[in-house]
Design a protein around this motif. Sequence first.
Motif, PDB file in Angstrom:
ATOM      1  N   VAL A  27       1.012  -1.439   0.027  1.00  0.00           N
ATOM      2  CA  VAL A  27       0.059   0.103  -0.463  1.00  0.00           C
ATOM      3  C   VAL A  27       0.946   1.243   0.289  1.00  0.00           C
ATOM      4  O   VAL A  27       1.631   1.702   0.886  1.00  0.00           O
ATOM      5  N   GLU A  28       0.971   2.122  -0.632  1.00  0.00           N
ATOM      6  CA  GLU A  28       1.388   3.014  -0.659  1.00  0.00           C
ATOM      7  C   GLU A  28       0.700   4.540  -1.654  1.00  0.00           C
ATOM      8  O   GLU A  28      -0.568   4.414  -1.597  1.00  0.00           O
ATOM      9  N   ALA A  29       1.133   5.842  -0.799  1.00  0.00           N
ATOM     10  CA  ALA A  29       0.887   7.332  -0.495  1.00  0.00           C
ATOM     11  C   ALA A  29       0.828   7.646  -2.270  1.00  0.00           C
ATOM     12  O   ALA A  29       1.349   7.427  -2.234  1.00  0.00           O
ATOM     13  N   GLU A  30      -0.790   8.570  -2.120  1.00  0.00           N
ATOM     14  CA  GLU A  30      -0.186   8.941  -4.015  1.00  0.00           C
ATOM     15  C   GLU A  30      -0.717  10.182  -3.951  1.00  0.00           C
ATOM     16  O   GLU A  30      -0.062  10.721  -2.888  1.00  0.00           O
ATOM     17  N   VAL A  36      -4.758   6.520  -2.219  1.00  0.00           N
ATOM     18  CA  VAL A  36      -3.843   5.253  -2.070  1.00  0.00           C
ATOM     19  C   VAL A  36      -3.607   4.058  -3.056  1.00  0.00           C
ATOM     20  O   VAL A  36      -4.732   4.458  -3.956  1.00  0.00           O
ATOM     21  N   PHE A 321       0.527   6.281   7.179  1.00  0.00           N
ATOM     22  CA  PHE A 321       0.121   7.153   6.492  1.00  0.00           C
ATOM     23  C   PHE A 321      -0.536   8.223   6.787  1.00  0.00           C
ATOM     24  O   PHE A 321      -2.034   8.300   6.594  1.00  0.00           O
TER      25      PHE A 321
END
Length: 727
Positions: A27-30, A36, A321
Motif C-alpha cells: 500500500v503506497e501513498a498517492e 492510496v 500514512f
Amino acid sequence: MAALYEGYTLCGLTPAQNQANSGIQGVEAERDSDHVVVTDSTRSVTLYKVSDQKPLSSWTVKQGQTLTCSAVYNSHTKEYVAVSDSKVIRIWKEEDILLDKAFKATVSSDVWRVHCVAGGEPVVLFHRGAVRFLDSLLSAPQQPIEEVLAQEEAIRWSTNIVTESQQFVIFTTEQKGDHFLYLQRLNPNSLQRYRLEREEPGLSPLSFSVSYRDKHIRLLYLYPNGHVYQSVVSVRGPVADEGAQPLPLPRSLLLGLPVGDGLLEEASAQALDDAHVAVVGVPHPSAGSGKDFLCIWNTNFQTLQAGKEMAGKIYGQLWSFCNKVFIPHGKTLSVIPYECPKSSLAAALGKLRQAKPEESKATTSVPSWNNILHEEKAHPSRTVETRKTRTSRKSQSASSLTNDQILELIKTTPVEEVQREVELLLSRTDIQDLQPLVGQIASTLVSRSLDDPAFYTPSSLAQLVHTRCLCHSVCPDLVLLALERKDYFLCQLCLQFFPDIPEAVTCACLKAFISMSDVDAENASLEPDSVSSMETLIAGERGPVGLQNGFSPSSAGEDRSDGLVGAGGTRAPQDKEKTLTPPEQICPVGLHKAVLLNEVLQTAYSDSFLLPHLKDLSSQNVVLFLQYLQFLYLKYSQDAFPQMPGSRSPSLTQIMDWVCLLLDAHFTVLVMTPEAKGLLLNLHKFVKSQVRLVSELGKIEGSLQELNKMKMAKDVGQYSIEIIELF
C-alpha cells in the motif's frame, strides 16, 4: 494517551488458498493523504480514495504476467511505476486504461523494488543490491548492472527516505543467518554497510521500519521473541570500502512484547513517531490466546496505550500514512485512524494535569517553588476535597475538576448535575486540546445512556456535537442512540457535522425519518434556520414560468409518448397559472419531516456501499421518498431562486442522484406497484430534461473552447469586422 478510532474497510482481499498470504504486495501513498495505491500479489493495481472507501481506477496486466513489486506514484510526473516479471518496468497515467498499451521497458537484471517518496525521484533497487535513478535507467534499459551483494546474500526489506539534502535507499539483507543494513546515498553515490547484532540462534527479524530525526536514521525491528530493537545510524557515517568488513551496528531494546508460550510467526512493528510504535500480530497482555490485536505501545514508558481486536487472520503486514494505519486481516483491508499525542509521563499514566484558570490569572509574577515541589503541603485542602460526598461535590465547579474526575462524575451522578458540569467544562478557555476530551466525554455519556434507559442528556450531547470536535468514528453509537431516543434534533446535528457517517447509519436515519408519524415529526425541535428555509420553499409563490435547470411546465407536453401525468401537460390560462399550484408541488410530507430528509440528502456516501442498505426500505417508503424528491425537483426547476444564500438545502444534483439510487435499488418493485406508475413516468421526464440540459451545456462548452483556441490579431486597427463561425 494514544488512541485507535473506529476503523472501516477499504477493500476486500483474496488470500491464497493456504491463507499464509493476504494477497497484497503493498500500500503506497498517492497524491495526497486521502489517496492510496494498492497492489495485489498477482496482477492488479488499484487507486482508492480512502475517505470514500471507493476505487477510482484499476489496472491489470495480461494473463500469465505477474506484478513482482508494488506500484508507486511519481508526484512530479503524475505517473505510476510498477515492475512485472522482475524485469519489465511499466509506467502509466491515471487516464490510461490498458497497461499493455502503456510505456514499458525491459532491463538487464532482476528488480527488487521501485521506490518513490514525496520530494524524491523514483529509484530502482535491483536484487543484487545495485541502485539506479529511474530516469537514468530508462535512458539505457539494457545497461549492465553491477552486483553489490555477496554470494548467498539476499535482500529482505527495503525503503526510501529523503532528508534535508539527501536521498537514501535503505535495505537489509540476510546471509547464512547474519543480517546486514545498507544505506545507499544518492547523488553523490556512497554506501554505508553495517552488521546487525545476532539474536537467539535461528531467530530472524520479522519486520523493519525506518524514521528520520535529528540527522539520524532510526531502524526499528521486531524479532519472533517479542523484542523490539532500535539502531541509530548517522547519515554522515563512514563510507564502506569495497571488500571491507561491515561495521557492527549497536542496538537498544525498546520493548519486550508478550509472546505467550511460543514465538511470533506473523507480526509487524511500525514506528508512528519518536515515542509510539504500532504492533500487529502480538498477543494483547490482557486478552486470551488466539485473538489478534492491533496495539500502540509507548516506548518511552513501556506502556500499552491502545488496542483493537482484528477479526480474522493477521498476515503480519502493516502500513501507516497520515495518521491512518492500513492492515489486512481475514478477507478485508481495514483503515484505522489513530492519534498519538506528545509523550509524557503524566499522559502515559493517565494523570496529565490540566492548567486551572485561577493559576493562569495569578497576580504574582514570581512562582513559588514550594508550591511547585510540595503541592500537597501547600494546598492541604485538596486532599480533603477529594473525599467529599456526592452531595457536597455537586457544588464543585468544572473548573476545579480534572478530566478524569469529570469522566468518573458522568458515570454516577444524576442527569442535571452531568449537564451542568459538561456545560461548565465546555465554557472553559484553558483546555489545550479539546478534541480528545470531547470524544471521551461523548463516549462515556453514550455508554451510560445505552446501559441505563432512564439516563439521557440531550443538551450535553448537542453541545459536544456543536464543538465540531466529534465525528462518527470517535463515538460510533451516538447517532443510533439519538434515533432510539427519538432525539431528532441531535440526529440533525450529527448529519450536519459528522463527515464520516457510514452508509448503514445514513439509511437507518432515512428509514426512521420516512417512517415516523407527522405528529412525532412536528413535535420535534429542529434547527430554526433549516425549518424556516424549508417553510419558505413550501409556501413560496412560483417564479416566472420559463426553462430553468432544463425543465419547464410547457416542455412537459412536448413528448406525449412519455405520458407525463399531471406535470403541466395541458396549458392553463396565464392568470390561473399564477394562482393555482399543480399537484406535484404539494409537499407529500410534513415540514419537519422534510427538513430531516434534506439532511439525509446532503450526507456524503459511496454508491456501492449505500445501495445494499437502500434495499431494506419498504415499497411505501420508497414511493413516498420519490414523491418528495419529485416535489423538490419541481420546486428547484420552476421557482425563482428557491435556495436562499446561506441556507442548508440539497442541491439539484443531489436530488437527481438520490432518485437514480432509489430507482436502481427498487426498480422491479416499483414497476410492479400500481401507484408508482405515474410517478415513474414523471421521473422519466425529469431525467430526459436533465439529459437535454447537459447536452446543451456540452454544446456551449465546445463553442467556448473553440473561441478560446482562436488567436486574436495583435493589431486590428481602429475598425474591424470579424466573422466567427461555430460548428
